[in-house]
Scaffold this active site. Sequence first.
Site, mmCIF file in Angstrom:
data_model
loop_
_atom_site.group_PDB
_atom_site.id
_atom_site.type_symbol
_atom_site.label_atom_id
_atom_site.label_comp_id
_atom_site.label_asym_id
_atom_site.label_seq_id
_atom_site.Cartn_x
_atom_site.Cartn_y
_atom_site.Cartn_z
ATOM 1 N N SER A 222 53.399 31.750 51.231
ATOM 2 C CA SER A 222 54.424 31.214 52.115
ATOM 3 C C SER A 222 55.827 31.491 51.585
ATOM 4 O O SER A 222 56.196 32.646 51.442
ATOM 5 C CB SER A 222 54.165 29.727 52.325
ATOM 6 O OG SER A 222 54.697 29.349 53.555
ATOM 7 N N LYS A 226 57.486 35.209 50.536
ATOM 8 C CA LYS A 226 58.773 35.832 50.881
ATOM 9 C C LYS A 226 59.426 36.342 49.592
ATOM 10 O O LYS A 226 59.943 37.460 49.522
ATOM 11 C CB LYS A 226 59.711 34.805 51.537
ATOM 12 C CG LYS A 226 59.138 34.095 52.773
ATOM 13 C CD LYS A 226 60.139 33.075 53.342
ATOM 14 C CE LYS A 226 59.534 31.817 53.941
ATOM 15 N NZ LYS A 226 58.860 31.877 55.187
ATOM 16 N N TRP A 313 52.420 29.211 63.025
ATOM 17 C CA TRP A 313 53.816 29.068 62.579
ATOM 18 C C TRP A 313 54.274 30.350 61.869
ATOM 19 O O TRP A 313 55.404 30.788 62.008
ATOM 20 C CB TRP A 313 53.857 27.858 61.643
ATOM 21 C CG TRP A 313 55.162 27.462 61.048
ATOM 22 C CD1 TRP A 313 55.529 27.566 59.737
ATOM 23 C CD2 TRP A 313 56.271 26.839 61.710
ATOM 24 N NE1 TRP A 313 56.791 27.054 59.552
ATOM 25 C CE2 TRP A 313 57.275 26.597 60.740
ATOM 26 C CE3 TRP A 313 56.523 26.462 63.038
ATOM 27 C CZ2 TRP A 313 58.494 26.000 61.048
ATOM 28 C CZ3 TRP A 313 57.745 25.858 63.332
ATOM 29 C CH2 TRP A 313 58.704 25.637 62.355
ATOM 30 N N HIS A 364 47.120 27.188 56.995
ATOM 31 C CA HIS A 364 48.152 27.659 56.073
ATOM 32 C C HIS A 364 47.830 27.227 54.641
ATOM 33 O O HIS A 364 47.991 26.060 54.284
ATOM 34 C CB HIS A 364 49.477 27.036 56.529
ATOM 35 C CG HIS A 364 50.672 27.522 55.795
ATOM 36 N ND1 HIS A 364 51.092 28.836 55.848
ATOM 37 C CD2 HIS A 364 51.562 26.882 55.003
ATOM 38 C CE1 HIS A 364 52.196 28.962 55.125
ATOM 39 N NE2 HIS A 364 52.503 27.793 54.595
#
Length: 388
Positions: A222, A226, A313, A364
Amino acid sequence: MVLLILTTPLYAQNYDESKVGNYLLPELLTTQTGKKINSAKEWEQSRRPEILKLFEDNVYGQVPRDFDKIEFKLLEENHNLLNGKATHKKVAINVTRNKKSITIQTDLFIPNNVKKPVPAFIIINHRLAKTKELSPENEFWPVETIITSGYAVAGLDVSDVAADHKTEYVDQVLAKLYPEQIEQPNGMRALGAWGWGASRMIDYFETDKSIDARKIIVVGHSRGGKAALWCGAQDRRVAVAISNESGNSGAKISRRNFGETVEIITRNFPHWFVPQYATFANNENELPVDQHMLLALMAPRAVYVASAAEDLWADPKGQYLALAAAQPVFKLYGYNTNLPDTMPPNNEQLIQLPLGFHNRDGKHDMLLFDWKQYIKFADNYFKKKTDK
Ligand code: GTR
């Protein structure tokens, strides 16, 4: 009488595929002055630096590389971890600039009884507090599985470099080593600082004879994903970058209106990005970059994008499409990948070296299933490289 006022945010996130609309991605292989890129050499000389700079100025900020001194201190060493299968080293990495220092403390696990040096995973970790929560059963960081597959693994606790906090993120590496970056509009921010920290771990790996520093895999989940991608773009010692459900501002196409948006992410997590990024809220089409370009900056090294089917999401499809759209740059280096137009079925791994993808069932998270895919991918990638 009770008056109920229901407020709908002006720009709510969309989960309806029919409402995604059309978008045009910025050209990967055309420079800002309109020059077409036809070779890896041209890419390296003009377009790659241009794209890096666009990401620095508009999304993540710069990543400074200069410092005066780096020192490594072995704080603890135990050769008998996991019933003798692994060695644990606690290492302090001390970085000094202008007489001020910060310390990154890492726990490194190295497999015993295998030929050294071994490839190593670095986890950009915003979730587990060092070894305290580390157990062989922990799926987020399944040390035993990683070790028995012949890989070393170490975690970067992001709070050693920049707390994941709107104001306190400046207190470590920024305030201590690079205070001038704080005021700069395109200065380093939290995601960049995390990547900077992973790079300092690679500096250490280059001195540890049990680690093969040409086989470093940086993985993050997550927000960590990034940072892993941005780290790989900046630091070419990263052999493989793995994005586990990095979603918006990670592996997902920003222009694809599905799931988290630039408006939402810059409002909730302003400290991850330069202020300029927020000007693209609800205005993604004006971004001079999109995230397929971030994935392309890994070329010709390997990049893996993982999604979870219920993690809308993070937009699994948008992440897959970004990977597919990055291919032209890998082609410049002679990799003729040909990813299908649609994602592979859930839980099926797609490997077209140096690219990899899966979309597993569920939510997630980063789970043992994901790790098994990463290990398989890395096995394939490193084997192919040695065969060459
Ligand atoms: C969310 C954020 C995502 C992702 C996630 C995480 O709240 O909107 O972009 O980074 O946190 O890190 O788990």
